[in-house]
Enzyme design. Structure first.
Site, short mmCIF file in Angstrom:
data_model
loop_
_atom_site.label_atom_id
_atom_site.label_comp_id
_atom_site.label_asym_id
_atom_site.label_seq_id
_atom_site.Cartn_x
_atom_site.Cartn_y
_atom_site.Cartn_z
N ARG A 1 0.71 -1.11 -0.19
CA ARG A 1 0.42 -0.09 0.20
C ARG A 1 0.84 1.47 -0.42
NH1 ARG A 1 -4.50 0.58 4.20
NH2 ARG A 1 -5.68 -1.18 2.96
N HIS B 1 0.43 4.50 -2.73
CA HIS B 1 0.18 5.74 -2.26
C HIS B 1 1.55 6.61 -2.81
CE1 HIS B 1 -3.47 5.25 0.32
NE2 HIS B 1 -3.27 3.84 -0.86
N VAL C 1 1.70 9.99 -5.99
CA VAL C 1 1.44 11.11 -6.37
C VAL C 1 2.85 11.76 -6.09
CG1 VAL C 1 1.74 13.04 -4.13
CG2 VAL C 1 0.03 11.05 -4.08
N ASP D 1 8.76 8.13 -5.90
CA ASP D 1 9.90 9.03 -5.75
C ASP D 1 9.87 8.95 -4.61
OD1 ASP D 1 7.73 11.04 -4.62
OD2 ASP D 1 8.00 12.67 -5.88
N SER E 1 8.50 10.79 -1.88
CA SER E 1 7.48 11.39 -1.20
C SER E 1 6.73 11.08 0.07
CB SER E 1 6.95 12.11 -2.34
OG SER E 1 5.87 11.70 -2.49
N GLU F 1 2.91 13.98 2.92
CA GLU F 1 1.45 13.37 2.57
C GLU F 1 1.01 12.71 3.15
OE1 GLU F 1 3.20 11.01 -0.97
OE2 GLU F 1 3.87 13.06 -1.85
N ASN G 1 -5.02 8.58 3.74
CA ASN G 1 -3.02 8.32 3.87
C ASN G 1 -3.16 8.70 5.76
OD1 ASN G 1 -2.50 8.53 1.37
ND2 ASN G 1 -1.16 9.82 2.34
N PRO H 1 -7.10 7.42 -5.28
CA PRO H 1 -8.07 6.62 -5.02
C PRO H 1 -8.96 6.82 -3.97
CG PRO H 1 -7.54 5.44 -6.62
CD PRO H 1 -6.07 6.97 -6.08
N HIS I 1 -5.91 -6.13 -3.40
CA HIS I 1 -6.91 -6.39 -2.21
C HIS I 1 -6.76 -7.06 -1.38
CE1 HIS I 1 -8.58 -1.69 -2.57
NE2 HIS I 1 -7.16 -2.00 -2.30
#
Length: 341
Positions: free
Chosen positions: A71, A75, A79, A83, A85, A97, A103, A172, A202
């Site tokens: 996950r 995520h 975004v 990278d 982030s 984030e 998150n 999403p 999932h």
């Protein structure tokens, strides 16, 4: 790619517009910086083995850790590209984030990445990016719970920035409609086929009550085949997740109640029964707008090898979503939680 670096407001779009966006983004991807399989062959040849051993320890001690790392990788890539982030903590000068609505209370596993990074730094200081560590760890996580293998291209740099705003708009959500989710995948250069296959992640992991409350007190009975097993499961979900808003928001339940710690195709089999835990998952099969996605759900439910092959291909494709700015201005962080000083 350029698109993820700007803020997006993603409406529900007509199918023709979605196709146009997909073609446009595929053209933009042609200029993405290259990743290679042998990037660390001479500078840190042990990187893959170190990540593998650490992930083996983490997943053997707690199988849920596989889903946590997978996950995190999703995520991260949605975004600014893959990278690292998502790993950045908030500071006085940087808003990360981690506290974005998709998150907060959801992303975990940061300490696992910290531990792997520490091991790699002791072997190859200043060489391997946190973004690459997370990407490799996600692959190993899937393998360790029974999923497929794929080669991981590497050579990413860590960003010096994060985007709370893009985390709010690009990721999403559990109650999002099918066309809106497809639009978000197309925005990343990923197709509807990629979306259905990647949703199969999932098959492992848990969801918070806050993310499935509307499903179990809303459309679950409409889509479910009402078998005794389904009814028993629904009653169990309702005992875990009270109807009253706020009560038990952080209680959790497996997204694949049949084989929650095994990476297989039973997630799709549950969708055929109408027993998907999240509205966004069940939409893949039950939405009147999802002819293509429904056929893919049926295919993967009956052919685990087809699912594994497409999941592998789609994971490589997602992992190749890059942040061009990080290749120019990025770095290899010493600590994955903070930009180098």
């Amino acid at each position: 790619m350029a698109f993820p670096l700007r803020e997006s407001k993603l409406p529900i779009l007509p199918f023709a517009m979605l196709v146009f966006i997909s073609i446009l983004i595929r053209c933009l991807h042609a200029s993405d910086p290259p990743l290679t399989l042998d990037y660390y062959a001479s500078t840190c040849p042990s990187v893959f083995e170190i990540v593998k051993k650490e992930m083996e320890c983490e997943v053997l001690s707690e199988p849920r850790n596989a889903a946590l790392i997978l996950r995190l990788h999703f995520h991260d890539c949605f975004v600014q590209g893959c990278d690292g982030s998502v790993l950045l903590d908030d500071t006085i000068t940087l808003k990360g984030e981690k506290k974005a609505s998709a998150n907060t209370n959801s992303l975990k596993g940061f300490k696992i990445i910290d531990k792997i990074k520490s091991k790699i730094e002791s072997e190859c200081p200043g060489i391997v990016s946190c973004a690459d560590i997370l990407t490799i760890a996600a692959r190993d996580a899937v393998i360790l719970v029974g999923g497929p293998y794929w080669d991981v291209p590497v050579g990413r740099k860590d960003s010096k920035t994060a985007s709370f705003e893009l985390a709010e708009s690009n990721l999403p959500t559990a109650d999002e409609g099918l066309l809106s989710i497809i639009a978000k995948f197309l925005y990343q250069g990923l197709s509807a086929t990629d979306m259905v296959a990647l949703s199969g992640a999932h098959t492992i992991g848990m969801a918070r009550c806050a993310n499935f409350r509307s499903r179990i007190y809303g459309g679950f009975k409409t889509t479910s085949n009402r078998s005794p097993m389904s009814e028993t499961h629904l009653n169990s979900l309702k005992s875990t997740c009270p109807a009253a808003g706020g009560a038990g928001d952080n209680n959790i339940s497996a997204m694949d109640y049949a084989t929650p710690n095994l990476f297989d195709n039973s997630f799709y089999q549950l969708l055929l029964k109408g027993d998907g835990l999240l509205n966004s998952d069940q939409e893949l099969y039950s939405s009147m707008l999802g002819i293509q996605t429904k056929n893919l759900v049926i295919k993967y439910a009956h052919d685990s090898l087809a699912f594994f092959q497409q999941f592998s291909d789609s994971m490589v494709k997602m992992g190749n979503i890059t942040n061009p700015d990080s290749f120019v201005n990025g770095e290899v962080r010493t600590n994955c939680r903070f930009v180098n000083t």
